[in-house]
Scaffold this active site. Structure first.
Site, mmCIF file in Angstrom:
data_model
loop_
_atom_site.group_PDB
_atom_site.id
_atom_site.type_symbol
_atom_site.label_atom_id
_atom_site.label_comp_id
_atom_site.label_asym_id
_atom_site.label_seq_id
_atom_site.Cartn_x
_atom_site.Cartn_y
_atom_site.Cartn_z
ATOM 1 N N SER A 101 14.928 -3.851 -6.522
ATOM 2 C CA SER A 101 13.721 -4.506 -6.030
ATOM 3 C C SER A 101 13.932 -6.019 -5.879
ATOM 4 O O SER A 101 14.824 -6.457 -5.164
ATOM 5 C CB SER A 101 12.552 -4.186 -6.967
ATOM 6 O OG SER A 101 11.321 -4.568 -6.404
ATOM 7 N N MET A 102 13.159 -6.857 -6.573
ATOM 8 C CA MET A 102 13.390 -8.304 -6.531
ATOM 9 C C MET A 102 14.798 -8.643 -7.024
ATOM 10 O O MET A 102 15.412 -9.612 -6.560
ATOM 11 C CB MET A 102 12.350 -9.022 -7.376
ATOM 12 C CG MET A 102 12.674 -10.462 -7.724
ATOM 13 S SD MET A 102 12.630 -10.657 -9.514
ATOM 14 C CE MET A 102 12.904 -12.403 -9.697
ATOM 15 N N ASP A 202 8.370 5.454 -1.696
ATOM 16 C CA ASP A 202 8.287 4.232 -2.491
ATOM 17 C C ASP A 202 6.880 3.670 -2.338
ATOM 18 O O ASP A 202 6.464 3.309 -1.235
ATOM 19 C CB ASP A 202 9.344 3.232 -1.994
ATOM 20 C CG ASP A 202 9.403 1.950 -2.818
ATOM 21 O OD1 ASP A 202 8.391 1.596 -3.451
ATOM 22 O OD2 ASP A 202 10.453 1.298 -2.799
ATOM 23 N N HIS A 232 9.701 3.987 -6.670
ATOM 24 C CA HIS A 232 10.343 2.675 -6.531
ATOM 25 C C HIS A 232 11.430 2.410 -7.581
ATOM 26 O O HIS A 232 12.524 1.963 -7.244
ATOM 27 C CB HIS A 232 9.278 1.577 -6.597
ATOM 28 C CG HIS A 232 9.815 0.202 -6.367
ATOM 29 N ND1 HIS A 232 10.390 -0.179 -5.172
ATOM 30 C CD2 HIS A 232 9.885 -0.887 -7.188
ATOM 31 C CE1 HIS A 232 10.780 -1.444 -5.253
ATOM 32 N NE2 HIS A 232 10.484 -1.887 -6.463
#
Length: 257
Positions: A101-102, A202, A232
């Protein structure tokens, strides 16, 4: 679920030396926004059990309380990753970065500067933008509301937690969007081999993130693998073994080059 009650040591920096022929191959695993090293530990432990040297950092502003993430400047996240890289370079001849993710966006940011030193990157549901939300808009919104509802623990498997925050710090989101905009404009500078895992289902990030990255990176070697039974936080979900096993093959392949 939040960070309260997390098993001891799970919300801290974690590292383990490798062994055997893979000892000098280092892997750095980077968690996501409001998440924690818990989301990357099983993956890191899998790789370490196969001889790789691993490091799982706690990113600044995480693992304590949500308010702390509103006090962080975006440069602190890649700086933490680069400090961990420096440690791996001391003992490893080949180094890979994995990001969720980030953490994927942070990995890409670092890779714009380190593509001549690292051997590859592996991304899981990586983040590169929030559609129709600019850093400027995020800044304005963050002045009216410091916290929003959490987006954490988007996991299909029941009873599993990444031990992240149960709120979404909006000033931190503003900083995150600045980093992602900066990184997106420089994706062409990412030239290392890339493996990307994308969850079809997601609930946190739209597929546009994966599409922008696949199209934008300058890497000649880039592989996309679809995950059909995870949300996710796929590193803790039903498809985790697909990620672990394919990443191991990717790392071994490119460490040998």
């Amino acid at each position: 679920m939040g960070v309260i009650g997390a098993p001891a040591g799970l919300l801290e920096d974690w590292a383990a030396d490798g062994s055997g022929k893979n000892k000098t191959v280092g892997v750095l695993l980077v968690h996501g926004y409001t998440g924690s090293p818990a989301s990357m530990r099983p993956w890191a432990e899998y790789l370490n059990q196969r001889g790789f040297t691993v490091r799982v950092p706690l990113l600044p502003g995480h693992g304590t309380k949500p308010e702390d993430l509103n006090e962080v400047k975006w440069e602190q996240w890649p700086a933490k990753v680069e400090a961990e890289l420096a440690e791996l370079f001391k003992t490893c001849s080949k180094v890979f970065i994995c990001g969720l993710s980030m953490g994927g966006g942070t990995t890409l940011n670092v890779a714009t500067r380190y593509s001549n030193r690292i051997s590859g990157i592996i991304l899981v549901n990586p983040m590169i933008h929030v559609a129709m939300v600019s850093p400027q808009l995020a800044f304005v919104l963050s002045r009216f509301q410091k916290m929003r509802k959490s987006v954490g623990d988007d996991i299909k498997r029941p009873g599993i937690s990444e031990w992240g925050y149960d709120a979404l710090p909006t000033r931190g989101i503003h900083q995150l969007l600045i980093m992602l905009k900066y990184t997106r404009e420089r994706l062409h500078d990412v030239t290392v081999p890339m493996q990307l895992f994308h969850s079809v289902d997601d609930h946190t990030l739209p597929v546009s993130n994966t599409e922008i990255i696949m199209k934008g990176v300058g890497s000649r070697i880039k592989q996309r693998i679809e995950l059909t039974n995870s949300y996710h936080v796929a590193t803790l979900d039903y498809d985790a073994e697909i990620i672990f096993e394919n990443s191991k093959i990717f790392i071994e392949t490119h460490a040998a080059n």
